[in-house]
Design a protein around this motif. Structure first.
Motif, short mmCIF file in Angstrom:
data_model
loop_
_atom_site.label_atom_id
_atom_site.label_comp_id
_atom_site.label_asym_id
_atom_site.label_seq_id
_atom_site.Cartn_x
_atom_site.Cartn_y
_atom_site.Cartn_z
N PRO A 7 0.62 -0.79 -0.28
CA PRO A 7 -0.01 -0.26 -0.05
C PRO A 7 1.06 1.25 -0.05
CG PRO A 7 0.18 -0.70 1.99
CD PRO A 7 1.13 -2.01 1.16
N CYS A 8 0.23 2.56 -0.60
CA CYS A 8 1.18 3.38 -0.39
C CYS A 8 0.97 3.90 1.18
CB CYS A 8 0.92 4.59 -1.63
SG CYS A 8 0.71 6.09 -1.69
N LEU A 9 1.85 4.78 2.05
CA LEU A 9 1.75 4.74 2.89
C LEU A 9 1.93 6.58 3.27
CD1 LEU A 9 5.10 2.99 4.78
CD2 LEU A 9 2.68 1.84 4.53
N ASN A 10 2.02 6.88 1.90
CA ASN A 10 1.65 8.67 1.99
C ASN A 10 0.01 9.03 1.33
OD1 ASN A 10 2.50 11.29 1.05
ND2 ASN A 10 1.64 10.82 -0.48
N LYS A 11 -0.02 7.86 1.01
CA LYS A 11 -1.91 7.96 0.69
C LYS A 11 -2.63 7.35 2.06
CE LYS A 11 -5.63 6.72 -1.94
NZ LYS A 11 -5.75 6.01 -3.45
N LYS A 12 -1.48 6.36 2.46
CA LYS A 12 -2.81 6.06 3.80
C LYS A 12 -2.52 7.15 4.79
CE LYS A 12 -2.38 1.65 6.42
NZ LYS A 12 -1.83 0.23 6.66
N PHE A 13 -1.91 7.41 5.31
CA PHE A 13 -1.89 8.56 6.57
C PHE A 13 -1.89 9.90 6.41
CE2 PHE A 13 1.95 5.86 8.03
CZ PHE A 13 1.60 4.41 8.58
N PHE A 14 -1.97 10.33 4.49
CA PHE A 14 -2.07 11.97 4.50
C PHE A 14 -3.42 12.28 4.08
CE2 PHE A 14 2.46 11.47 5.53
CZ PHE A 14 2.80 12.01 6.72
N GLY A 15 -3.78 10.39 3.07
CA GLY A 15 -5.01 10.91 2.57
C GLY A 15 -4.14 11.26 0.75
N VAL A 16 -3.58 11.47 0.27
CA VAL A 16 -2.57 12.55 -0.83
C VAL A 16 -1.72 11.59 -1.71
CG1 VAL A 16 -1.62 13.71 -2.13
CG2 VAL A 16 -3.45 14.55 0.03
N GLU A 17 -2.47 10.61 -3.22
CA GLU A 17 -1.47 9.95 -3.43
C GLU A 17 -0.36 10.46 -3.90
OE1 GLU A 17 -2.91 8.80 -6.83
OE2 GLU A 17 -5.15 7.72 -6.34
N CYS A 18 1.70 10.01 -3.67
CA CYS A 18 2.46 10.62 -3.71
C CYS A 18 2.94 9.83 -5.44
CB CYS A 18 3.40 8.88 -3.70
SG CYS A 18 3.57 7.56 -3.96
N LEU A 19 4.01 10.70 -6.42
CA LEU A 19 4.11 10.58 -7.54
C LEU A 19 4.77 8.90 -7.72
CD1 LEU A 19 7.10 13.22 -7.32
CD2 LEU A 19 4.31 13.10 -8.71
N GLY A 20 4.82 8.03 -7.07
CA GLY A 20 4.78 6.46 -7.70
C GLY A 20 3.55 5.68 -7.61
N CYS A 21 2.09 6.58 -6.93
CA CYS A 21 1.15 5.44 -7.11
C CYS A 21 0.75 5.51 -8.43
CB CYS A 21 0.41 6.60 -6.31
SG CYS A 21 0.20 6.68 -4.80
N GLY A 22 0.32 4.44 -8.08
CA GLY A 22 0.10 3.09 -9.63
C GLY A 22 1.07 2.20 -10.31
N LEU A 23 2.31 2.68 -9.84
CA LEU A 23 3.35 1.69 -10.56
C LEU A 23 3.38 0.70 -10.24
CD1 LEU A 23 6.28 1.71 -12.04
CD2 LEU A 23 6.73 1.94 -9.22
N GLN A 24 3.19 0.47 -8.95
CA GLN A 24 2.86 -1.48 -9.23
C GLN A 24 1.66 -2.16 -9.84
OE1 GLN A 24 3.69 -2.90 -5.29
NE2 GLN A 24 2.52 -0.77 -4.82
N ARG A 25 0.29 -1.18 -9.76
CA ARG A 25 -0.71 -2.26 -10.81
C ARG A 25 -0.06 -1.57 -11.99
NH1 ARG A 25 -5.06 2.10 -8.10
NH2 ARG A 25 -2.66 2.97 -7.68
N SER A 26 0.16 -0.98 -12.48
CA SER A 26 0.87 -0.15 -14.12
C SER A 26 1.57 -1.71 -14.15
CB SER A 26 1.23 1.07 -14.14
OG SER A 26 1.57 0.77 -15.47
N ILE A 27 2.68 -2.17 -13.66
CA ILE A 27 3.87 -3.35 -13.97
C ILE A 27 2.88 -4.30 -14.44
CG2 ILE A 27 5.77 -4.35 -12.94
CD1 ILE A 27 7.18 -1.83 -11.54
N SER A 28 1.59 -4.70 -13.07
CA SER A 28 1.09 -5.69 -12.83
C SER A 28 0.16 -5.69 -14.20
CB SER A 28 -0.08 -5.85 -12.46
OG SER A 28 -1.03 -6.78 -12.68
N LEU A 29 -0.40 -4.90 -15.06
CA LEU A 29 -1.35 -4.33 -16.02
C LEU A 29 -0.09 -5.04 -17.08
CD1 LEU A 29 -3.53 -1.21 -15.50
CD2 LEU A 29 -4.13 -3.63 -15.31
N LEU A 30 0.95 -4.40 -17.28
CA LEU A 30 2.00 -4.25 -18.42
C LEU A 30 2.14 -6.26 -18.34
CD1 LEU A 30 4.63 -1.85 -18.30
CD2 LEU A 30 3.71 -2.58 -20.28
N ILE A 31 2.35 -6.33 -17.46
CA ILE A 31 2.80 -8.14 -16.81
C ILE A 31 1.69 -9.04 -17.77
CG2 ILE A 31 3.25 -10.25 -15.80
CD1 ILE A 31 4.57 -8.34 -13.72
#
Length: 90
Positions: A7-31
């Motif tokens: 999970p994105c800790l920035n989004k979890k603790f502060f409620g705001v996405e970080c610059l890397g949010c979506g990278l893991q899901r994007s790599i999963s979609l690429l695979i």
């Protein structure tokens, strides 16, 4: 595979996405072969992937202007990350 994503800790603790949010899901979609969906999920996935591939290839086949090429690819990746992040909130 999605059950094991971090999970994105920035989004979890502060409620705001970080610059890397979506990278893991994007790599999963690429695979999975969903290339357009991967780009929509995280637009910087392709510049980042090209940077990593270039660095890996250079390990075995050194390139003369390695530093300049890495700087250009890194700058392009950072630019796409920042612009896509800003466009997400506009």
């Amino acid at each position: 595979m999605e059950d094991f994503m971090l999970p994105c800790l920035n989004k979890k603790f502060f409620g705001v996405e970080c610059l890397g949010c979506g990278l893991q899901r994007s790599i999963s979609l690429l695979i999975q072969g969903e290339f357009t969906a991967a780009f929509v999920m995280y637009p910087a996935v392709y510049p980042l992937l090209s940077l990593l591939i270039f660095v890996g290839v250079n390990f075995f086949y050194p390139v003369k202007f390695y530093g300049k090429i890495v700087a250009i690819l890194g700058g392009l990746t950072a630019l796409v990350m920042v612009v896509s992040y800003l466009l997400k909130y506009l």
